[in-house]
Scaffold this motif. Structure first.
Motif, PDB file in Angstrom:
ATOM      1  N   LEU A  73       5.284   8.933  -3.261  1.00  0.00           N
ATOM      2  CA  LEU A  73       4.155   8.062  -3.583  1.00  0.00           C
ATOM      3  C   LEU A  73       2.837   8.662  -3.103  1.00  0.00           C
ATOM      4  N   VAL A  74       2.846   9.323  -1.966  1.00  0.00           N
ATOM      5  CA  VAL A  74       1.641  10.006  -1.493  1.00  0.00           C
ATOM      6  C   VAL A  74       1.247  11.087  -2.498  1.00  0.00           C
ATOM      7  N   ALA A  75       2.223  11.864  -2.948  1.00  0.00           N
ATOM      8  CA  ALA A  75       1.956  12.909  -3.936  1.00  0.00           C
ATOM      9  C   ALA A  75       1.465  12.300  -5.246  1.00  0.00           C
ATOM     10  N   LEU A  76       2.043  11.174  -5.649  1.00  0.00           N
ATOM     11  CA  LEU A  76       1.622  10.484  -6.868  1.00  0.00           C
ATOM     12  C   LEU A  76       0.164  10.054  -6.770  1.00  0.00           C
ATOM     13  N   GLN A  77      -0.188   9.457  -5.654  1.00  0.00           N
ATOM     14  CA  GLN A  77      -1.568   9.022  -5.453  1.00  0.00           C
ATOM     15  C   GLN A  77      -2.528  10.211  -5.456  1.00  0.00           C
ATOM     16  N   ASP A  78      -2.129  11.291  -4.801  1.00  0.00           N
ATOM     17  CA  ASP A  78      -2.974  12.491  -4.775  1.00  0.00           C
ATOM     18  C   ASP A  78      -3.182  13.062  -6.180  1.00  0.00           C
ATOM     19  N   ALA A 120      10.818  -0.035  -9.739  1.00  0.00           N
ATOM     20  CA  ALA A 120      10.330  -1.172  -8.947  1.00  0.00           C
ATOM     21  C   ALA A 120       9.283  -0.710  -7.933  1.00  0.00           C
ATOM     22  N   MET A 121       9.486   0.460  -7.350  1.00  0.00           N
ATOM     23  CA  MET A 121       8.539   0.984  -6.367  1.00  0.00           C
ATOM     24  C   MET A 121       7.235   1.385  -7.055  1.00  0.00           C
ATOM     25  N   ILE A 122       7.328   1.966  -8.231  1.00  0.00           N
ATOM     26  CA  ILE A 122       6.116   2.327  -8.980  1.00  0.00           C
ATOM     27  C   ILE A 122       5.349   1.067  -9.353  1.00  0.00           C
ATOM     28  N   ALA A 123       6.050   0.004  -9.720  1.00  0.00           N
ATOM     29  CA  ALA A 123       5.383  -1.256 -10.074  1.00  0.00           C
ATOM     30  C   ALA A 123       4.612  -1.811  -8.877  1.00  0.00           C
ATOM     31  N   LYS A 124       5.230  -1.785  -7.691  1.00  0.00           N
ATOM     32  CA  LYS A 124       4.538  -2.251  -6.478  1.00  0.00           C
ATOM     33  C   LYS A 124       3.333  -1.362  -6.179  1.00  0.00           C
ATOM     34  N   TYR A 125       3.529  -0.061  -6.305  1.00  0.00           N
ATOM     35  CA  TYR A 125       2.449   0.893  -6.076  1.00  0.00           C
ATOM     36  C   TYR A 125       1.276   0.608  -7.020  1.00  0.00           C
ATOM     37  N   ARG A 126       1.566   0.416  -8.303  1.00  0.00           N
ATOM     38  CA  ARG A 126       0.507   0.167  -9.299  1.00  0.00           C
ATOM     39  C   ARG A 126      -0.262  -1.121  -8.993  1.00  0.00           C
ATOM     40  N   ARG A 127       0.463  -2.171  -8.583  1.00  0.00           N
ATOM     41  CA  ARG A 127      -0.219  -3.435  -8.236  1.00  0.00           C
ATOM     42  C   ARG A 127      -1.167  -3.236  -7.062  1.00  0.00           C
ATOM     43  N   LEU A 128      -0.695  -2.573  -6.021  1.00  0.00           N
ATOM     44  CA  LEU A 128      -1.546  -2.317  -4.852  1.00  0.00           C
ATOM     45  C   LEU A 128      -2.737  -1.447  -5.220  1.00  0.00           C
ATOM     46  N   ARG A 129      -2.490  -0.435  -5.996  1.00  0.00           N
ATOM     47  CA  ARG A 129      -3.544   0.498  -6.395  1.00  0.00           C
ATOM     48  C   ARG A 129      -4.618  -0.216  -7.214  1.00  0.00           C
ATOM     49  N   GLY A 132      -7.416  -0.167  -4.764  1.00  0.00           N
ATOM     50  CA  GLY A 132      -7.938   1.170  -5.008  1.00  0.00           C
ATOM     51  C   GLY A 132      -7.054   2.261  -4.430  1.00  0.00           C
ATOM     52  N   ARG A 133      -6.406   1.983  -3.319  1.00  0.00           N
ATOM     53  CA  ARG A 133      -5.475   2.937  -2.709  1.00  0.00           C
ATOM     54  C   ARG A 133      -4.234   2.165  -2.302  1.00  0.00           C
ATOM     55  N   ALA A 134      -3.095   2.738  -2.590  1.00  0.00           N
ATOM     56  CA  ALA A 134      -1.843   2.072  -2.245  1.00  0.00           C
ATOM     57  C   ALA A 134      -1.214   2.666  -0.994  1.00  0.00           C
ATOM     58  N   ILE A 135      -1.481   3.918  -0.741  1.00  0.00           N
ATOM     59  CA  ILE A 135      -0.879   4.622   0.387  1.00  0.00           C
ATOM     60  C   ILE A 135      -2.001   5.073   1.318  1.00  0.00           C
ATOM     61  N   VAL A 136      -1.945   4.614   2.559  1.00  0.00           N
ATOM     62  CA  VAL A 136      -2.940   5.006   3.559  1.00  0.00           C
ATOM     63  C   VAL A 136      -2.214   5.343   4.860  1.00  0.00           C
ATOM     64  N   PRO A 137      -2.830   6.138   5.710  1.00  0.00           N
ATOM     65  CA  PRO A 137      -2.185   6.484   6.981  1.00  0.00           C
ATOM     66  C   PRO A 137      -2.185   5.322   7.975  1.00  0.00           C
ATOM     67  N   VAL A 195      -2.660   4.919  11.934  1.00  0.00           N
ATOM     68  CA  VAL A 195      -3.160   5.672  13.083  1.00  0.00           C
ATOM     69  C   VAL A 195      -3.120   4.764  14.307  1.00  0.00           C
ATOM     70  N   ASN A 196      -2.452   5.230  15.344  1.00  0.00           N
ATOM     71  CA  ASN A 196      -2.307   4.453  16.578  1.00  0.00           C
ATOM     72  C   ASN A 196      -1.782   3.055  16.295  1.00  0.00           C
ATOM     73  N   GLY A 197      -0.826   2.957  15.366  1.00  0.00           N
ATOM     74  CA  GLY A 197      -0.192   1.689  15.057  1.00  0.00           C
ATOM     75  C   GLY A 197      -1.004   0.763  14.167  1.00  0.00           C
ATOM     76  N   ALA A 198      -2.140   1.228  13.641  1.00  0.00           N
ATOM     77  CA  ALA A 198      -2.971   0.383  12.778  1.00  0.00           C
ATOM     78  C   ALA A 198      -3.084   0.988  11.387  1.00  0.00           C
ATOM     79  N   CYS A 199      -2.933   0.136  10.385  1.00  0.00           N
ATOM     80  CA  CYS A 199      -3.106   0.554   8.996  1.00  0.00           C
ATOM     81  C   CYS A 199      -4.580   0.876   8.781  1.00  0.00           C
ATOM     82  N   THR A 200      -4.879   2.057   8.234  1.00  0.00           N
ATOM     83  CA  THR A 200      -6.283   2.418   8.017  1.00  0.00           C
ATOM     84  C   THR A 200      -6.827   1.812   6.741  1.00  0.00           C
ATOM     85  N   GLY A 201      -5.995   1.098   6.002  1.00  0.00           N
ATOM     86  CA  GLY A 201      -6.471   0.414   4.804  1.00  0.00           C
ATOM     87  C   GLY A 201      -6.937  -0.999   5.104  1.00  0.00           C
ATOM     88  N   CYS A 202      -6.169  -1.723   5.919  1.00  0.00           N
ATOM     89  CA  CYS A 202      -6.498  -3.119   6.207  1.00  0.00           C
ATOM     90  C   CYS A 202      -6.679  -3.382   7.698  1.00  0.00           C
TER      91      CYS A 202
END
Length: 90
Positions: free
Chosen positions: A10-15, A59-68, A72-77, A79-86
């Motif tokens: 999914l990271v590669a897909l987003q990239d 099913a995973m692609i469908a979830k990815y597409r909804r989030l995206r 705007g981004r479905a996969i984020v790092p 860092v220190n236990g915190a999602c950098t997206g939310c």
């Protein structure tokens, strides 16, 4: 070669999607080319995207597409236990 897990795929897909989006955007393309980065190979990127999607469960692609679409981004790092997206702590 070891098999990649779906998160890595999914990271590669987003990239790949971002690379295609930038290459197709006339303003972004002009910026890249002005910096000396010729934009070529868009058809090859689309082919790689299609091949990659075949390795991910629908099913995973469908979830990815909804989030995206929603964020705007479905996969984020994380860092220190915190999602950098939310910024939710894990």
């Amino acid at each position: 070669m070891p098999e990649k897990n779906e998160a890595q795929l999914l990271v590669a897909l987003q990239d790949l999607e971002e690379m295609i989006r930038e290459a197709e955007d006339p303003a972004q393309r002009a910026k890249l080319e002005a910096m000396g980065f010729p934009v070529t190979g868009i058809d090859e990127l689309r082919g790689a995207l299609t091949a990659l999607e075949a390795d991910i469960r629908p099913a995973m692609i469908a979830k990815y597409r909804r989030l995206r679409q929603r964020t705007g981004r479905a996969i984020v790092p994380v860092v220190n236990g915190a999602c950098t997206g939310c910024f939710t702590n894990t």
